[in-house]
Scaffold this motif. Structure first.
Motif, short mmCIF file in Angstrom:
data_model
loop_
_atom_site.label_atom_id
_atom_site.label_comp_id
_atom_site.label_asym_id
_atom_site.label_seq_id
_atom_site.Cartn_x
_atom_site.Cartn_y
_atom_site.Cartn_z
N LEU A 58 0.81 -1.22 0.00
CA LEU A 58 0.00 0.00 0.00
C LEU A 58 0.84 1.27 0.00
O LEU A 58 1.96 1.28 0.53
N PRO A 59 0.30 2.36 -0.55
CA PRO A 59 0.97 3.66 -0.41
C PRO A 59 1.09 4.02 1.08
O PRO A 59 0.20 3.69 1.87
N GLN A 60 2.13 4.72 1.45
CA GLN A 60 2.36 5.05 2.84
C GLN A 60 1.22 5.87 3.43
O GLN A 60 0.83 5.68 4.59
N ALA A 61 0.65 6.76 2.64
CA ALA A 61 -0.44 7.60 3.14
C ALA A 61 -1.65 6.76 3.55
O ALA A 61 -2.31 7.04 4.55
N ASP A 127 -11.09 7.31 -2.11
CA ASP A 127 -9.85 6.73 -2.61
C ASP A 127 -10.12 5.80 -3.79
O ASP A 127 -9.31 5.70 -4.71
N ILE A 128 -11.27 5.13 -3.73
CA ILE A 128 -11.68 4.22 -4.79
C ILE A 128 -13.20 4.29 -4.93
O ILE A 128 -13.88 4.83 -4.06
N VAL A 272 -10.02 3.24 -9.70
CA VAL A 272 -8.91 3.89 -9.00
C VAL A 272 -8.36 4.98 -9.91
O VAL A 272 -8.29 4.80 -11.14
N SER A 273 -7.96 6.10 -9.34
CA SER A 273 -7.35 7.17 -10.12
C SER A 273 -6.12 6.65 -10.87
O SER A 273 -5.36 5.83 -10.35
N LEU A 279 -1.72 2.00 -5.24
CA LEU A 279 -2.95 1.54 -4.62
C LEU A 279 -3.66 0.55 -5.53
O LEU A 279 -4.13 -0.50 -5.07
N ARG A 280 -3.72 0.86 -6.81
CA ARG A 280 -4.36 -0.06 -7.78
C ARG A 280 -3.72 -1.45 -7.72
O ARG A 280 -4.41 -2.47 -7.63
N ASP A 281 -2.39 -1.48 -7.75
CA ASP A 281 -1.69 -2.76 -7.77
C ASP A 281 -1.84 -3.51 -6.45
O ASP A 281 -1.90 -4.75 -6.42
#
Length: 319
Positions: A58-61, A127-128, A272-273, A279-281
């Motif tokens: 996941l992204p850190q945020a 986020d999604i 997903v953006s 995040l997508r992956d």
């Protein structure tokens, strides 16, 4: 479901379980969501990031927040809806809960009208978006299906289920409707911004003798069902699992019947953006993990959607 983008005009396919296989407790009812505000019952699940096997993807945020905000039209049983207690339940919440255990985060479902979900995603409200949303090229590329013009940057999809579109009428009152061509000269109730609406717009252009389809579009599918039930429309259309659930449950199974074949089978995807590739992956990895460990199949079996199962989650598999 499927906001403003045509699914493809292809031959009919039976890709989800028949009406009789919708294995959902009769006590659950179709309950309206009523507004576009955050849902008090988040319909989510989480796991400790320290023990979650895929948390590192996941992204850190997102890891710092421990939450993935999900835009969803929570009035689309059995994909996502509220049960008698007001809890958010259905295929999407259950899949999100299983993915949450893999990623160590909570998926927090927030209620919105379907045709505004991608706008909410673009404005970072969510986020999604996970809401029975069909993955297709128009959405991927941000193209308006009515005009063919680009209206946004588009989104990426993490695909996870296959579904088509069905027509249903009042039980015993089909008015001779057996397919989309049979809707010419009739009134059709649909949810605004969905593939059902797109198909109806395309079909009415083919009607002859001045017998066009009168399309009545509503904010959510339950309003469409109410219109049909009251006699204000001749038929309604929605994604097959939703139409099948309505036939199974509304009026104890006495209100509606499906007519004709399911058409336009295509993948549902988590939107997903395009900027959020990490995040997508991570979502794709989590979906494939629950497919592999069997949780995915158990969830689809629970909701009678087993025939829509995919063997692997892919990115942007829609045509």
């Amino acid at each position: 479901m499927t906001a403003s983008s045509t699914r493809r005009t292809t031959a009919a396919h039976h890709r989800l379980a028949a009406v009789g296989a919708i294995a959902v407790a009769g006590a659950l009812i179709l309950t309206g969501c009523g507004d576009q505000t955050k849902d008090k019952d988040k319909g989510s699940s989480s796991a400790s990031t320290s023990s979650a096997p895929l948390a590192g993807k996941l992204p850190q945020a997102i890891k710092d927040k421990g939450v993935i905000k999900v835009g969803s039209d929570i009035a689309y049983a059995p994909v996502e809806f509220k049960d008698n207690s007001g809890k958010v339940v259905g295929i999407d919440p259950d899949l999100a809960a299983a993915m949450g255990k893999q990623l160590g985060v909570t998926f927090q479902f927030e209620n919105g009208t379907f045709d505004a979900l991608l706008t909410g995603l673009r404005s970072n409200r969510y986020d999604i978006a996970m809401s029975a949303m069909t993955d297709n090229k128009n959405r991927q590329e941000g193209v308006d299906p009515d005009t063919g013009k680009k209206v946004g940057e588009g989104v990426d999809f993490v695909d996870y289920l296959t579904a088509g579109v069905s027509i249903y009428t009042r039980k015993g009152d089909t008015q001779g409707i057996t397919d989309w061509a049979g809707l010419c000269g009739k009134k059709l109730a649909v949810e605004r911004g969905t593939v059902s609406e797109d198909l109806a717009k395309a079909e009415t252009k083919k009607c002859t003798g001045g017998k066009k389809i009168t399309i009545e579009a509503f904010d959510d599918d339950q309003q469409s069902q109410t219109r049909l039930r009251s006699g204000g429309a001749d038929a309604a259309s929605s994604d097959f699992p939703v139409a099948a659930y309505a036939v199974k449950t509304s009026g104890g199974g006495k209100d509606f019947q499906i007519v004709g074949d399911q058409v336009e089978a295509a993948p549902y995807g988590i939107a997903v953006s395009k900027e959020d590739t990490q995040l997508r992956d991570a979502l794709q990895a989590a979906m494939n993990a629950i497919i592999k460990n069997g949780e995915y199949q158990k969830i689809l079996d629970k909701w009678g959607a087993e025939d829509g199962a995919v063997k692997e989650s892919v990115i942007n598999g829609g045509k």
